[in-house]
Motif scaffolding. Structure first.
Motif, PDB file in Angstrom:
ATOM      1  N   PHE A   8      44.003  34.796  48.105  1.00 20.68           N
ATOM      2  CA  PHE A   8      44.832  35.932  48.470  1.00 20.68           C
ATOM      3  C   PHE A   8      44.382  36.474  49.814  1.00 20.68           C
ATOM      4  O   PHE A   8      43.283  36.164  50.294  1.00 20.68           O
ATOM      5  N   PHE A   9      45.204  37.312  50.410  1.00 14.71           N
ATOM      6  CA  PHE A   9      44.880  37.905  51.702  1.00 14.71           C
ATOM      7  C   PHE A   9      44.305  39.299  51.504  1.00 14.71           C
ATOM      8  O   PHE A   9      44.847  40.117  50.758  1.00 14.71           O
ATOM      9  N   SER A  10      43.199  39.584  52.177  1.00 12.01           N
ATOM     10  CA  SER A  10      42.567  40.903  52.129  1.00 12.01           C
ATOM     11  C   SER A  10      42.933  41.685  53.384  1.00 12.01           C
ATOM     12  O   SER A  10      42.628  41.256  54.509  1.00 12.01           O
ATOM     13  N   GLU A  11      43.558  42.833  53.186  1.00 12.99           N
ATOM     14  CA  GLU A  11      43.857  43.714  54.314  1.00 12.99           C
ATOM     15  C   GLU A  11      42.567  44.330  54.868  1.00 12.99           C
ATOM     16  O   GLU A  11      42.434  44.525  56.080  1.00 12.99           O
ATOM     17  N   ALA A  12      41.607  44.641  53.986  1.00  9.47           N
ATOM     18  CA  ALA A  12      40.355  45.254  54.438  1.00  9.47           C
ATOM     19  C   ALA A  12      39.561  44.324  55.345  1.00  9.47           C
ATOM     20  O   ALA A  12      38.876  44.774  56.261  1.00  9.47           O
ATOM     21  N   LEU A  13      39.645  43.011  55.086  1.00  8.03           N
ATOM     22  CA  LEU A  13      38.859  42.033  55.826  1.00  8.03           C
ATOM     23  C   LEU A  13      39.682  41.254  56.848  1.00  8.03           C
ATOM     24  O   LEU A  13      39.121  40.514  57.656  1.00  8.03           O
ATOM     25  N   SER A  14      41.010  41.376  56.762  1.00  3.91           N
ATOM     26  CA  SER A  14      41.921  40.641  57.657  1.00  3.91           C
ATOM     27  C   SER A  14      41.702  39.136  57.574  1.00  3.91           C
ATOM     28  O   SER A  14      41.707  38.424  58.586  1.00  3.91           O
ATOM     29  N   MET A  15      41.491  38.636  56.363  1.00  2.86           N
ATOM     30  CA  MET A  15      41.305  37.202  56.151  1.00  2.86           C
ATOM     31  C   MET A  15      41.674  36.839  54.721  1.00  2.86           C
ATOM     32  O   MET A  15      41.767  37.712  53.844  1.00  2.86           O
ATOM     33  N   CYS A  16      41.858  35.565  54.492  1.00  2.00           N
ATOM     34  CA  CYS A  16      42.108  35.069  53.139  1.00  2.00           C
ATOM     35  C   CYS A  16      40.793  35.010  52.374  1.00  2.00           C
ATOM     36  O   CYS A  16      39.752  34.632  52.922  1.00  2.00           O
ATOM     37  N   MET A  17      40.846  35.381  51.104  1.00  2.00           N
ATOM     38  CA  MET A  17      39.671  35.419  50.250  1.00  2.00           C
ATOM     39  C   MET A  17      39.958  34.655  48.956  1.00  2.00           C
ATOM     40  O   MET A  17      41.118  34.315  48.663  1.00  2.00           O
ATOM     41  N   GLU A  70      34.977  35.543  22.870  1.00  4.14           N
ATOM     42  CA  GLU A  70      35.274  36.355  21.689  1.00  4.14           C
ATOM     43  C   GLU A  70      35.176  37.861  21.976  1.00  4.14           C
ATOM     44  O   GLU A  70      35.232  38.660  21.051  1.00  4.14           O
ATOM     45  N   LEU A  71      35.056  38.224  23.247  1.00  4.35           N
ATOM     46  CA  LEU A  71      34.927  39.639  23.597  1.00  4.35           C
ATOM     47  C   LEU A  71      36.247  40.269  24.006  1.00  4.35           C
ATOM     48  O   LEU A  71      36.359  41.498  24.039  1.00  4.35           O
ATOM     49  N   GLY A  72      37.218  39.446  24.382  1.00  2.00           N
ATOM     50  CA  GLY A  72      38.513  39.988  24.778  1.00  2.00           C
ATOM     51  C   GLY A  72      38.490  40.743  26.090  1.00  2.00           C
ATOM     52  O   GLY A  72      39.297  41.654  26.308  1.00  2.00           O
ATOM     53  N   ILE A  73      37.576  40.383  27.010  1.00  2.00           N
ATOM     54  CA  ILE A  73      37.493  41.060  28.297  1.00  2.00           C
ATOM     55  C   ILE A  73      37.883  40.098  29.418  1.00  2.00           C
ATOM     56  O   ILE A  73      37.834  38.879  29.261  1.00  2.00           O
ATOM     57  N   ALA A  74      38.268  40.675  30.556  1.00  2.00           N
ATOM     58  CA  ALA A  74      38.505  39.894  31.765  1.00  2.00           C
ATOM     59  C   ALA A  74      37.223  39.852  32.593  1.00  2.00           C
ATOM     60  O   ALA A  74      36.419  40.789  32.565  1.00  2.00           O
ATOM     61  N   VAL A  75      37.036  38.760  33.326  1.00  5.62           N
ATOM     62  CA  VAL A  75      35.893  38.613  34.222  1.00  5.62           C
ATOM     63  C   VAL A  75      36.417  38.220  35.599  1.00  5.62           C
ATOM     64  O   VAL A  75      37.131  37.222  35.732  1.00  5.62           O
ATOM     65  N   VAL A  76      36.070  39.010  36.604  1.00  8.09           N
ATOM     66  CA  VAL A  76      36.487  38.759  37.984  1.00  8.09           C
ATOM     67  C   VAL A  76      35.268  38.330  38.780  1.00  8.09           C
ATOM     68  O   VAL A  76      34.271  39.052  38.839  1.00  8.09           O
ATOM     69  N   MET A  77      35.338  37.149  39.404  1.00  4.89           N
ATOM     70  CA  MET A  77      34.225  36.610  40.183  1.00  4.89           C
ATOM     71  C   MET A  77      34.700  36.375  41.607  1.00  4.89           C
ATOM     72  O   MET A  77      35.327  35.358  41.901  1.00  4.89           O
ATOM     73  N   PRO A  78      34.441  37.313  42.518  1.00  8.27           N
ATOM     74  CA  PRO A  78      34.930  37.208  43.897  1.00  8.27           C
ATOM     75  C   PRO A  78      33.901  36.598  44.844  1.00  8.27           C
ATOM     76  O   PRO A  78      32.698  36.643  44.601  1.00  8.27           O
ATOM     77  N   SER A 108      47.106  44.560  40.374  1.00  9.70           N
ATOM     78  CA  SER A 108      48.468  44.220  40.781  1.00  9.70           C
ATOM     79  C   SER A 108      48.823  42.790  40.381  1.00  9.70           C
ATOM     80  O   SER A 108      49.964  42.500  40.014  1.00  9.70           O
ATOM     81  N   PHE A 109      47.828  41.887  40.435  1.00 10.46           N
ATOM     82  CA  PHE A 109      48.058  40.506  40.030  1.00 10.46           C
ATOM     83  C   PHE A 109      48.092  40.351  38.507  1.00 10.46           C
ATOM     84  O   PHE A 109      48.865  39.567  37.962  1.00 10.46           O
ATOM     85  N   PHE A 110      47.212  41.090  37.823  1.00 12.06           N
ATOM     86  CA  PHE A 110      47.053  40.986  36.377  1.00 12.06           C
ATOM     87  C   PHE A 110      47.246  42.375  35.777  1.00 12.06           C
ATOM     88  O   PHE A 110      46.299  43.151  35.639  1.00 12.06           O
TER      89      PHE A 110
END
Length: 259
Positions: A8-17, A70-78, A108-110
């Protein structure tokens, strides 16, 4: 569990991440796995990497997808590159990215990711331990619990010892200006305590043979003296993945998640 590779594109960094995201999935027939999806907004763990790594490392070095199934949580690894989760003195705005833009992008994505403070957590190792504690101490309105494994938690000391290294100057600026700045977690803990804002639950582990052990002891004593809700553990170990693989499971058990 469902695994997403997101560019995706980051506005804060002005680059794709890039980031990898694990989402709950209700499953019954998957061999060796039992997936859980409650139907409620997902509690979300932002899982942060260290200096030499990127968004793929937690999946390559641990079984994080299996641990959370089995925890039912999301994990985000950037990916946050070699930026120490900081708006760099000579570089890009990685703190703005990780603390503000990334959570907003993820929701916004999820759309099932919860935006409640008590449902959002951060954890990381080494540089990522610093990032997780920084999210807890400097963005406490957004993160209810944070965990550091072998964290590089005293950047004042690190910058002083590496004052001739241009990498540290590019990230944090002159070594004699780091103390008391927004990047000094000791000062951040004092400011948050004095502000009257909600304090995060905190977990900290470091191996007694780790080169960052003394930093961790200083941070432990500082947080406890200020009255933070800190769970501190130490055991034999150095700066290595066999310990972090074990301790991320401890963190998952510690997090305030309904079982």
């Amino acid at each position: 569990m469902a695994l997403f590779h997101v560019n995706f594109f980051s506005e804060a960094l002005s680059m794709c991440m890039s980031m990898d995201v694990i989402l709950p999935e209700q499953t019954t027939a998957q061999i060796g796995m039992k997936g859980v999806a409650s139907g409620k907004p997902y509690k979300t763990l932002y899982l942060l990497h260290g200096m030499s790594d990127d968004h793929t490392i937690w999946q390559r070095r641990t079984s994080i997808e299996r641990y959370v199934s089995e925890l039912g949580i999301a994990v985000v690894m950037p990916t946050v590159h070699l930026a120490w989760y900081t708006d760099m003195a000579q570089g890009n705005r990685y703190w703005t990215f990780i603390s503000e833009e990334l959570p907003r992008k993820c929701r916004s994505f999820f759309a099932n990711m919860s935006d409640k403070r008590e449902d959002n957590f951060a954890a990381g190792l080494s540089m990522g331990g610093y990032g997780a504690f920084k999210l807890g101490l400097c963005a406490s309105e957004s993160f209810g619990a944070v965990a550091s494994l072998s964290g590089g938690l005293d950047v004042v000391d690190t910058c002083r010892k590496n004052s001739d290294n241009p990498i540290w100057q590019q990230i944090f600026g002159p070594a004699d200006q780091v103390k008391g700045s927004e990047n000094d977690l000791f000062a951040a803990a004092e400011r948050l305590k004095a502000s009257g804002k909600p304090l995060p639950k905190m977990y900290q582990w470091c191996g007694t043979e780790d080169f960052l052990y003394e930093q961790n002891v200083r941070m432990r004593d500082h947080l406890l003296s200020l009255g933070y809700d800190l769970t501190y553990e130490e055991s034999a170990g150095d700066h290595a993945w066999n310990y972090w693989d074990e301790k991320i499971q401890t963190v998952l058990r510690w997090l305030p998640i309904e079982r």
